[in-house]
Motif scaffolding. Structure first.
Motif, short mmCIF file in Angstrom:
data_model
loop_
_atom_site.label_atom_id
_atom_site.label_comp_id
_atom_site.label_asym_id
_atom_site.label_seq_id
_atom_site.Cartn_x
_atom_site.Cartn_y
_atom_site.Cartn_z
N SER A 218 0.83 -1.20 0.00
CA SER A 218 0.00 0.00 0.00
C SER A 218 0.86 1.26 0.00
CB SER A 218 -0.92 0.01 1.23
OG SER A 218 -1.65 1.20 1.30
N ASN A 219 0.37 2.27 -0.72
CA ASN A 219 1.00 3.59 -0.71
C ASN A 219 0.23 4.57 0.18
OD1 ASN A 219 3.03 2.89 -2.59
ND2 ASN A 219 1.54 3.13 -4.26
N SER A 220 -0.73 4.06 0.92
CA SER A 220 -1.59 4.90 1.75
C SER A 220 -0.77 5.63 2.81
CB SER A 220 -2.68 4.06 2.41
OG SER A 220 -3.46 4.86 3.27
N ILE A 221 -1.12 6.88 3.04
CA ILE A 221 -0.43 7.68 4.07
C ILE A 221 -0.78 7.16 5.46
CG2 ILE A 221 -0.22 9.99 5.08
CD1 ILE A 221 -0.79 11.12 2.31
N LYS A 222 -2.03 6.72 5.61
CA LYS A 222 -2.49 6.26 6.91
C LYS A 222 -2.66 4.74 6.91
CE LYS A 222 -4.97 10.48 8.21
NZ LYS A 222 -6.29 11.03 8.64
N LEU A 223 -2.44 4.17 8.08
CA LEU A 223 -2.65 2.73 8.29
C LEU A 223 -3.36 2.52 9.62
CD1 LEU A 223 0.92 1.43 7.40
CD2 LEU A 223 -1.10 1.09 5.99
N HIS A 224 -4.26 1.55 9.65
CA HIS A 224 -4.86 1.12 10.91
C HIS A 224 -4.26 -0.22 11.30
CE1 HIS A 224 -8.74 3.73 10.37
NE2 HIS A 224 -7.71 4.42 10.81
N LEU A 225 -4.01 -0.40 12.60
CA LEU A 225 -3.41 -1.61 13.11
C LEU A 225 -4.33 -2.27 14.13
CD1 LEU A 225 -0.92 -0.08 11.91
CD2 LEU A 225 0.43 -1.00 13.80
N VAL A 226 -4.47 -3.59 14.06
CA VAL A 226 -5.26 -4.34 15.04
C VAL A 226 -4.55 -5.64 15.36
CG1 VAL A 226 -7.50 -3.39 14.34
CG2 VAL A 226 -6.66 -5.48 13.27
N ALA A 246 0.69 5.31 11.59
CA ALA A 246 -0.12 4.20 12.09
C ALA A 246 -1.01 4.63 13.24
CB ALA A 246 0.78 3.06 12.53
N THR A 247 -2.21 4.08 13.26
CA THR A 247 -3.16 4.27 14.36
C THR A 247 -3.64 2.90 14.82
OG1 THR A 247 -3.94 6.38 13.47
CG2 THR A 247 -5.36 5.28 15.08
N ILE A 248 -3.48 2.62 16.10
CA ILE A 248 -3.96 1.36 16.66
C ILE A 248 -5.45 1.47 16.94
CG2 ILE A 248 -3.83 -0.22 18.62
CD1 ILE A 248 -0.87 0.42 18.85
N LEU A 249 -6.22 0.53 16.42
CA LEU A 249 -7.66 0.48 16.67
C LEU A 249 -7.92 -0.47 17.84
CD1 LEU A 249 -9.14 0.24 13.05
CD2 LEU A 249 -8.61 2.28 14.39
N ASN A 250 -8.54 0.05 18.88
CA ASN A 250 -8.88 -0.77 20.03
C ASN A 250 -10.33 -1.24 19.89
OD1 ASN A 250 -6.37 -0.48 21.63
ND2 ASN A 250 -6.95 1.68 21.65
N LEU A 251 -10.50 -2.25 19.07
CA LEU A 251 -11.83 -2.74 18.75
C LEU A 251 -12.03 -4.15 19.30
CD1 LEU A 251 -12.03 -1.72 14.97
CD2 LEU A 251 -12.91 -0.45 16.93
N GLY A 252 -13.22 -4.40 19.83
CA GLY A 252 -13.59 -5.76 20.15
C GLY A 252 -13.85 -6.53 18.86
N PHE A 253 -14.00 -7.85 18.97
CA PHE A 253 -14.13 -8.66 17.77
C PHE A 253 -15.36 -8.28 16.95
CE2 PHE A 253 -15.40 -12.55 15.48
CZ PHE A 253 -14.26 -12.73 14.72
N VAL A 254 -16.48 -8.08 17.60
CA VAL A 254 -17.71 -7.73 16.87
C VAL A 254 -17.56 -6.36 16.21
CG1 VAL A 254 -20.18 -7.26 17.09
CG2 VAL A 254 -19.15 -9.17 18.34
N GLU A 255 -16.93 -5.42 16.91
CA GLU A 255 -16.70 -4.10 16.32
C GLU A 255 -15.76 -4.20 15.12
OE1 GLU A 255 -16.82 -1.04 20.04
OE2 GLU A 255 -15.22 -2.55 20.07
N LEU A 256 -14.77 -5.08 15.22
CA LEU A 256 -13.83 -5.28 14.12
C LEU A 256 -14.54 -5.85 12.90
CD1 LEU A 256 -10.99 -5.27 12.96
CD2 LEU A 256 -10.55 -7.43 14.15
N LEU A 257 -15.47 -6.78 13.12
CA LEU A 257 -16.22 -7.34 12.01
C LEU A 257 -17.06 -6.27 11.31
CD1 LEU A 257 -17.52 -10.77 13.38
CD2 LEU A 257 -15.60 -10.34 11.83
N ALA A 258 -17.57 -5.32 12.07
CA ALA A 258 -18.34 -4.23 11.47
C ALA A 258 -17.44 -3.29 10.68
CB ALA A 258 -19.09 -3.47 12.56
#
Length: 342
Positions: A218-226, A246-258
């Motif tokens: 990816s050439n994206s400037i932003k990245l999400h990490l989980v 990079a930005t860490i996403l603090n998501l539960g599993f159901v939130e991650l699926l969404a």
């Protein structure tokens, strides 16, 4: 209880026959409760569960037509999809007594371990139909035995054959092609770097390898990490190397699926995240170390993988199990100039 179910596969060859004897006794206990739905037994990890869902979709069947017997690890996904399910490793004896002889058709998706077939034997009605892969240790106690290729055929294709049951046994030599998965949603979120498998030596990749994969993907400037909680220390190290990008996403599993259907791409290692992304049609960039890329490749369009082609020892996994490595995991040393398009 968790420890018991982790070691059971190691002794399955010895325990499956006593298990079948117990199942046969339980099956004969009078029971008035019957289900109109067929049962799909999926006792293993989430990857196979997702491949089952994709296989049903490709043959035009809804997962809601079935009751599912699943591992506790798959429960959150089953809840998210509003499936009717039973948890086999919660209270197995109570489950057998409550649901003995309840189902007219029981489909066992477990490729090897015979204890799963003993379970299926107990849950099938006396005149019910049992379907399994030929490679299951107790497949002789199925009414229909379906061929299974543990080496190269994609797992979704194998499950399509299994769910075709009687029809598949008559023409099991016909190859089945898995169809590519299309996106469910238009991309609106940055690429998702999903750290997984750091507790397994063959999947514990150096941070430099992850950085190379991200750069190539990816050439994206932003990245999400989980990551899962057990992978969090490695995730934080990678985030520190990526800096403000990079930005860490603090998501539960159901939130991650969404969140997952809207991401631009999933960047990960061979495992459950590959199959979840495939389910939603999200492109995947994945590293396969010792795993069988033909069997577990992402099905989403515009996906690609990295793996070694020059090692006689690779892939070494069989029925999902990676043996101890005498070669210092040479399969993790990759050439990032040669991705394999899917």
């Amino acid at each position: 209880m968790k420890t018991i179910f982790r070691i059971l596969p190691l002794f399955d060859a010895f325990l499956c026959w006593p298990g079948l004897f117990v199942a046969a006794l339980v099956r004969w206990i009078p029971h008035s409760n019957r289900s109109e739905k067929s049962l799909i037994c999926r006792p293993g990890g989430m990857g196979d569960f997702i491949c089952c869902l994709i296989a049903l979709d490709q043959i035009g069947k809804s997962p809601h037509e079935f009751t599912w017997l699943i591992d506790r690890r798959s429960e959150l996904l089953a809840k998210k999809l509003h499936l009717e399910y039973l948890i086999y490793n919660q209270s197995p004896l109570a489950l057998l007594l409550k649901h003995r002889g309840q189902f007219k058709t029981v489909i066992n998706t477990e490729q090897l371990y015979g204890l799963s077939q003993a379970f299926c034997h107990a849950l099938a009605s006396l005149k019910g139909t049992r379907v399994s892969f030929k490679t299951n240790r107790l497949s002789a106690f199925s009414d229909f035995q379906v061929s299974y290729d543990p080496l190269d055929e994609h797992e979704v294709s194998s499950f399509i054959r299994l769910f075709q049951g009687e029809r598949a046994t008559a023409a099991f030599t016909e190859p089945i092609e898995s169809m590519p998965r299309m996106r469910e949603q238009v991309s609106s979120q940055p690429p998702l770097v999903w750290i997984s498998g750091t507790n397994q030596p063959h999947r514990l990749l150096p941070i430099e390898t992850w950085l190379n994969l991200i750069e190539k993907s990816s050439n994206s400037i932003k990245l999400h990490l989980v990551s899962a909680p057990e992978d969090r220390p490695f995730l934080e190290q990678l985030s520190a190397r990526l800096g403000e990008r990079a930005t860490i996403l603090n998501l539960g599993f159901v939130e991650l699926l969404a969140h997952l259907p809207s991401v631009e791409r999933v960047i990960t290692v061979d495992g459950g995240p590959v199959h979840l992304a495939s389910y939603y049609g999200v492109p995947v960039s994945a590293i396969f170390t010792s795993g069988r890329n033909l069997k577990w490749a992402p099905l989403s369009q515009d996906s690609f993988v990295y793996y070694r082609e020059d090692l006689t020892c690779r892939p070494c996994t069989l029925f999902g199990v990676a043996p101890p490595c005498p070669y210092s995991y040479a399969c993790k040393q990759l050439n990032f100039d040669d991705p394999k398009a899917i």
